[in-house]
Write a protein that holds these residues in place. Structure first.
Motif, PDB file in Angstrom:
ATOM      1  N   ILE A 307      32.451  50.204  39.368  1.00 20.60           N
ATOM      2  CA  ILE A 307      32.796  49.279  40.456  1.00 20.60           C
ATOM      3  C   ILE A 307      32.251  47.887  40.168  1.00 20.60           C
ATOM      4  O   ILE A 307      32.905  46.880  40.443  1.00 20.60           O
ATOM      5  N   ASN A 308      31.057  47.810  39.570  1.00 20.61           N
ATOM      6  CA  ASN A 308      30.480  46.512  39.206  1.00 20.61           C
ATOM      7  C   ASN A 308      31.225  45.896  38.025  1.00 20.61           C
ATOM      8  O   ASN A 308      31.451  44.685  37.982  1.00 20.61           O
ATOM      9  N   HIS A 309      31.592  46.730  37.086  1.00 16.44           N
ATOM     10  CA  HIS A 309      32.362  46.282  35.911  1.00 16.44           C
ATOM     11  C   HIS A 309      33.673  45.626  36.370  1.00 16.44           C
ATOM     12  O   HIS A 309      34.016  44.522  35.937  1.00 16.44           O
ATOM     13  N   GLN A 310      34.387  46.320  37.254  1.00 17.12           N
ATOM     14  CA  GLN A 310      35.645  45.793  37.785  1.00 17.12           C
ATOM     15  C   GLN A 310      35.427  44.530  38.608  1.00 17.12           C
ATOM     16  O   GLN A 310      36.209  43.584  38.559  1.00 17.12           O
ATOM     17  N   ALA A 311      34.332  44.520  39.366  1.00 14.36           N
ATOM     18  CA  ALA A 311      34.011  43.359  40.208  1.00 14.36           C
ATOM     19  C   ALA A 311      33.754  42.114  39.363  1.00 14.36           C
ATOM     20  O   ALA A 311      34.159  41.007  39.719  1.00 14.36           O
ATOM     21  N   MET A 312      33.084  42.296  38.232  1.00 17.89           N
ATOM     22  CA  MET A 312      32.777  41.156  37.359  1.00 17.89           C
ATOM     23  C   MET A 312      34.042  40.582  36.734  1.00 17.89           C
ATOM     24  O   MET A 312      34.157  39.368  36.557  1.00 17.89           O
ATOM     25  N   ILE A 313      35.000  41.445  36.430  1.00 17.32           N
ATOM     26  CA  ILE A 313      36.301  40.971  35.930  1.00 17.32           C
ATOM     27  C   ILE A 313      37.006  40.169  37.030  1.00 17.32           C
ATOM     28  O   ILE A 313      37.538  39.081  36.792  1.00 17.32           O
ATOM     29  N   GLU A 314      36.976  40.706  38.249  1.00 21.58           N
ATOM     30  CA  GLU A 314      37.594  40.033  39.404  1.00 21.58           C
ATOM     31  C   GLU A 314      36.937  38.679  39.663  1.00 21.58           C
ATOM     32  O   GLU A 314      37.609  37.668  39.883  1.00 21.58           O
ATOM     33  N   LEU A 315      35.617  38.663  39.605  1.00 21.03           N
ATOM     34  CA  LEU A 315      34.847  37.435  39.840  1.00 21.03           C
ATOM     35  C   LEU A 315      35.206  36.377  38.805  1.00 21.03           C
ATOM     36  O   LEU A 315      35.488  35.217  39.153  1.00 21.03           O
ATOM     37  N   PHE A 316      35.214  36.761  37.541  1.00 17.35           N
ATOM     38  CA  PHE A 316      35.479  35.804  36.462  1.00 17.35           C
ATOM     39  C   PHE A 316      36.906  35.262  36.535  1.00 17.35           C
ATOM     40  O   PHE A 316      37.124  34.057  36.484  1.00 17.35           O
TER      41      PHE A 316
END
Length: 336
Positions: A307-316
């Motif tokens: 979930i954090n991995h996906q969130a960081m992609i979304e954030l970037f």
């Protein structure tokens, strides 16, 4: 920070589910209109957008198998070849493959269809290696037995991007791995098995083992020591689809599709289990973009959780790159 990442991870998951639902509706509508895919461009019109759907509309397992097939092929295409891989899955579709599904040599038929329709088999009178000559002969022979049943598009080598790819990421390797995976999924009714898997609570450890086993494909045959036709690899390739790519497919394809399936058929408990697993799943491998965001946020190893991995992609992609810093809760605090 972690609370905000959680929000972004859920947001990204919901976006994926929405895209998948739109694709299912598109498949249903195109079938009703008797329109063959892949289509270059189609104006769906008001009928499509105003159509109301019920769970019964989504009951045909073929559209779910087709959806998984398309999304897996898109994932295997990486950034450079995801569009053409998706088009290929729409061309050599489940309806076509089902004609040969009971055959003992289904795996070979599927491989020959993918390579011949892809257009990447070189048209040469002679090859340097006898192994290449023999392999292409087998692909051609298998294709000749079924080609009169295929009336779809055939692609060109120019549609594929080989430039600056590492040997293990060449389209040839991805086609072989994808073909083996889809053959396994169809021959063993894996989608049904996956829906039944969530009838019980599953631990992350259990899911890591079971789900990865469906997706990891060890190398074999011609492509175990070639990366292109007549091009031998310096080292034997161990896997066509390895651990990190399997985890990406689990997180980006299987979880969203299964969640959507359970939502549509109002299986709330199974849907909850999928979401819980997505939240707690730990994945192998990373990429430079995620590592950069992780380091900037000072959250060492946070990206191991999916979930954090996906969130960081979304954030970037949706905040950092677009300079939407003041719309981001982290940026808000930094700049105010």
């Amino acid at each position: 920070k972690l609370d905000y990442l959680f929000e972004l991870g859920v947001e990204r998951f919901n976006k994926k589910s929405k895209r998948l639902l739109d694709r299912l509706k598109e498949m249903i509508y195109l079938k009703e209109m008797k329109i063959r895919e892949p289509i270059l461009k189609y104006d769906f019109g008001e009928d499509f957008f105003n159509k109301k759907y019920t769970p019964t509309d989504f009951s045909d397992i073929i559209i779910w198998e087709q959806l998984i097939y398309e999304m897996i092929f898109e994932a295997l295409g990486y950034a450079r070849n995801k569009e053409i891989m998706l088009k290929l899955a729409k061309a050599v579709n489940i309806n076509f493959l089902n004609k040969f599904r009971p055959e003992e040599n289904f795996e070979s038929i599927l491989e020959s269809a993918l390579f011949n329709v892809s257009g990447i088999i070189p048209q040469k009178a002679k090859y340097y290696e006898e192994a290449t000559t023999e392999y292409i002969r087998q692909l051609t022979e298998a294709w000749n037995t079924i080609r009169n049943m295929y009336d779809g598009v055939v692609f060109k080598k120019e549609d594929w991007n080989f430039f600056k790819s590492r040997p293990q990421n060449f389209p040839t390797i991805r086609l072989r791995g994808g073909g083996l995976l889809i053959s396994h999924f169809l021959t063993n009714d894996v989608f049904k098995t996956l829906t039944n898997y969530f009838n019980e609570d599953r631990s992350v450890k259990d899911a890591n083992i079971i789900l990865r086993n469906y997706l990891i494909i060890e190398s074999n045959g011609y492509w175990a020591n070639h990366y292109n036709f007549d091009k031998i690899t310096q080292e034997k390739l161990n896997y066509f689809i390895g651990l990190s790519r399997a985890d990406e497919i689990i997180v980006n394809v299987l979880f969203p599709i299964l969640n959507l399936y359970f939502d549509i058929f109002e299986k709330k408990e199974q849907s909850r289990k999928v979401k819980q697993l997505y939240i707690h799943y730990t994945q192998h491998g990373s990429n430079m973009m995620v590592e950069q965001v992780e380091a900037t946020l000072g959250l060492a190893n946070a990206s191991r959780r999916s979930i954090n991995h996906q969130a960081m992609i979304e954030l970037f992609r949706n905040y950092c790159v677009k300079e939407r810093c003041l719309e981001c809760k982290i940026g808000e605090k930094v700049f105010n």
